[in-house]
Design a protein around this motif. Structure first.
Motif, short mmCIF file in Angstrom:
data_model
loop_
_atom_site.label_atom_id
_atom_site.label_comp_id
_atom_site.label_asym_id
_atom_site.label_seq_id
_atom_site.Cartn_x
_atom_site.Cartn_y
_atom_site.Cartn_z
N ARG A 96 -2.96 -1.88 0.22
CA ARG A 96 -2.19 -1.13 -0.77
C ARG A 96 -1.85 -1.98 -2.00
N TYR A 97 -1.99 -3.28 -1.94
CA TYR A 97 -1.60 -4.11 -3.07
C TYR A 97 -2.85 -4.55 -3.82
N VAL A 98 -3.25 -3.75 -4.75
CA VAL A 98 -4.42 -4.02 -5.58
C VAL A 98 -3.93 -4.34 -6.98
N PRO A 99 -4.35 -5.45 -7.58
CA PRO A 99 -3.91 -5.78 -8.94
C PRO A 99 -4.19 -4.64 -9.91
N GLU A 100 -3.22 -4.36 -10.73
CA GLU A 100 -3.35 -3.26 -11.68
C GLU A 100 -4.47 -3.51 -12.69
N ALA A 101 -4.64 -4.78 -13.04
CA ALA A 101 -5.70 -5.09 -14.01
C ALA A 101 -7.08 -4.76 -13.45
N VAL A 102 -7.26 -4.91 -12.14
CA VAL A 102 -8.56 -4.62 -11.52
C VAL A 102 -8.84 -3.13 -11.54
N THR A 103 -7.86 -2.34 -11.22
CA THR A 103 -8.05 -0.89 -11.21
C THR A 103 -8.27 -0.34 -12.61
N THR A 155 -11.37 12.27 -7.69
CA THR A 155 -11.54 11.64 -6.39
C THR A 155 -10.24 10.94 -5.97
N VAL A 156 -10.16 10.73 -4.67
CA VAL A 156 -9.06 9.96 -4.08
C VAL A 156 -9.66 8.72 -3.45
N CYS A 157 -9.14 7.54 -3.86
CA CYS A 157 -9.77 6.29 -3.43
C CYS A 157 -8.94 5.56 -2.39
N GLU A 158 -9.61 4.85 -1.52
CA GLU A 158 -8.98 3.98 -0.53
C GLU A 158 -9.51 2.56 -0.74
N TYR A 159 -8.66 1.57 -0.46
CA TYR A 159 -9.00 0.18 -0.73
C TYR A 159 -8.90 -0.63 0.57
#
Length: 572
Positions: free
Chosen positions: A521-528, A537-541
């Motif tokens: 759930r903790y994905v850097p905002e800059a990456v997204t 779409t709905v994405c999962e990481y």
């Protein structure tokens, strides 16, 4: 020089009012300036972190925390606990931020917690405050549904910022209290030294009073007695008798003045000084007999080696009893008995009823001194014997002297005369050690300095335990938080082989056996933002491996409904 001109009253770090020389106060910034400087430093850290954030929210990330600190920093002087709660609220605001925690304001929380340790001496309310702050942070994490990094932040970083600075502040407070207590103790010792010197002067005054009363008063009474006997001599002329009467009256007045003076000197005295050597009781009895008083003396039992204090007290009992018998019952027969039995010395002095007026001066008939060769001449009646001063200070002082060494004294009329009974210990008990000038162990154990030392030792032991227990507790909490974070990160790993086996168009149910239980759930905002998800779409990481120390690639799976439409590798 007036002390008020060079001393000013200020407030120290602990909020206590202390007196400080004006020369030092003049160069020291005031509380408002110090609070403003602290707020500026804490706000600077927050502004710097705000500038490094991507897509920052000015209200949530900057304005509101700075307003909270503006109220918490000056308010911590009078209300340090609410100030810490406000600083914790500024830290908790970061939990609502989508991409960054409130780590810049941990510095503010640590600073205000340190001030709490300095300005508040109570431990229980502080620990309760820390528990409430931690509970609020964890509850906010649960309500917002934040990721594991936020949980780790709330479970380890915030408690560490609460406890460790508070312990440092407690140490600083204890050190300041120790310094202040040392100077106060030095002041108390100076005051006590002056008090001891004053008490020494009072004891010396009491010793002089006792010696004057017991010795000089006794001798004056014997002089008055001899003058009265000489006044009855038939060989004296009328002028001689007149002069002797005046002399005896003067001696009587001197005895009265002496007793008044002794009463003033003895008032306010607290005890009897250390005894000095005195003449034996036998010599005292012999001198009284030479004055014409009938005295029968008897000593029973083996005479022990008595301490000077006991020996002097026994001597004073006999001396005071003889003096009272001479003054109040002139001409009476005095019987003295000193018995040594067991570990006590019993002194008993009794005098019979006084004889008739003609025999009162010498204790024998006046005609016994008449010369048969001379015609009988009417002899003038002797003048009155010295009257005792009001208040019976002699017996009162004697009773105090006997009680001080642990003895008993009983004085009462008996068969027309008077009897004095005294029972004295042959050794002064430890409870009476103070009368000989030696400190008693119980008194030392109950002294203020010993109580303060015991309290300081107990406080030091408690602080020593807390100094090790608190970091250990924080370490265990951080270890548990790290273990939880590791579990969260380890259970959201999608193996590269499984990721390669996924094909767009497959149903979500077909992929369930390949996907991990949890998502990352903790994905850097800059990456997204650099790799936006396909529209609709709905994405999962998922993490690409379980390495907890290095940054790893992130796998993104995007679904349209239940169908996998795209899979991407997002570099960290």
């Amino acid at each position: 020089m007036n002390v008020a001109n060079v001393v000013n009253e200020t407030t120290d770090e602990a909020g206590l009012r202390v007196k400080t020389p004006k020369a030092l106060v003049a160069g020291r910034p005031g509380p408002a300036v110090r609070d403003a400087a602290l707020w500026a430093a804490l706000a600077g850290a927050g502004v710097f972190a705000y500038r490094e954030q991507s897509d920052p929210s000015p209200v949530l990330g900057l304005v509101l925390p700075l307003l909270i600190l503006a109220a918490a920093v000056p308010g911590s002087r009078r209300h340090p606990a609410p100030a810490v709660f406000l600083a914790n609220a500024a830290c908790a605001l970061g939990l609502a931020h989508p991409s960054a925690t409130a780590s810049p304001y941990l510095l503010a929380l640590a600073a205000l917690t340190y001030l709490l340790g300095i300005r508040s001496a109570r431990t229980g309310p502080a620990l309760l405050l820390f528990g409430v702050c931690t509970a609020v942070d964890l509850a906010l994490c649960a309500v917002l549904g934040v990721g594991p990094v936020y949980w780790f932040y709330a479970m380890s970083m915030i408690p560490m910022a609460l406890v460790l600075p508070w312990l440092a502040g407690r140490y600083r407070q204890a050190r300041q209290a120790l310094v202040r207590g040392g100077w106060q103790r030095a002041h108390d010792l100076e005051q006590r030294q002056r008090f001891v010197a004053e008490q020494a002067r009072l004891r010396e005054r009491t010793r002089i009073a006792a010696d004057m009363h017991d010795s000089l008063g006794h001798e004056l009474s014997l002089i008055a007695l001899r003058a009265g006997a000489l006044e009855l001599s038939p060989t004296l002329t009328g002028q001689d008798r007149t002069d002797l009467a005046v002399l005896r009256a003067a001696v009587s007045d001197a005895v009265g003045h002496l007793r008044d003076t002794i009463g003033v000197l003895r008032d306010g005295s607290e005890g009897e000084p250390t005894a000095s050597s005195v003449e034996p009781v036998e010599e005292l009895v012999d001198r009284v007999r030479e004055s014409g008083v009938t005295v029968h003396f008897r000593r029973e039992g083996a005479v022990p080696v008595l301490p000077p204090l006991v020996d002097r007290t026994a001597y004073r009992v006999v001396q005071e009893s003889l003096t009272n018998a001479i003054k109040h019952a002139p001409g009476s027969t005095v019987r003295i008995r000193i018995a040594h039995q067991g570990a006590r010395t019993h002194v008993r002095v009794t005098n019979s009823a006084p004889p008739t007026t003609g025999q009162a001066a010498t204790g024998r008939p006046a005609t016994a001194q008449a010369d048969p060769a001379r015609p009988a001449t009417a002899l003038p009646a002797p003048g009155p014997a010295p009257e005792p001063a009001s208040g019976h200070r002699g017996l009162t002082g004697l009773r105090e002297r006997v009680l001080l060494i642990g003895g008993t004294l009983h004085a009462a009329p008996r068969e027309g005369g008077f009897e004095v009974l005294a029972a004295l210990p042959d050794r002064v008990s430890p409870e009476r050690a103070g009368t000989t000038g030696e400190p008693h162990p119980r008194e030392e154990a109950g002294s203020e300095s010993v109580r303060r030392l015991a309290a300081a030792r107990r406080s030091t032991r408690r602080r020593f335990v807390v100094a090790f227990a608190a970091p250990a507790g924080v370490g265990l909490l951080m270890l548990a938080s790290a273990a939880y974070l590791a579990l969260q990160l380890a259970t959201c790993v999608l193996r590269p082989a499984d990721f390669a086996a996924l094909r767009p168009g497959q149903d979500r149910a077909e992929l369930a056996h390949l996907l991990p239980d949890r998502q990352f759930r903790y994905v850097p905002e800059a990456v997204t933002k650099a790799r936006p998800a396909p529209p609709g779409t709905v994405c999962e990481y998922y993490r690409s491996n379980s390495n907890l120390l290095d940054e790893v690639d992130v796998y993104r799976l995007c679904y349209a409904g239940s169908r996998l439409t795209a899979k991407d590798v997002l570099p960290s």
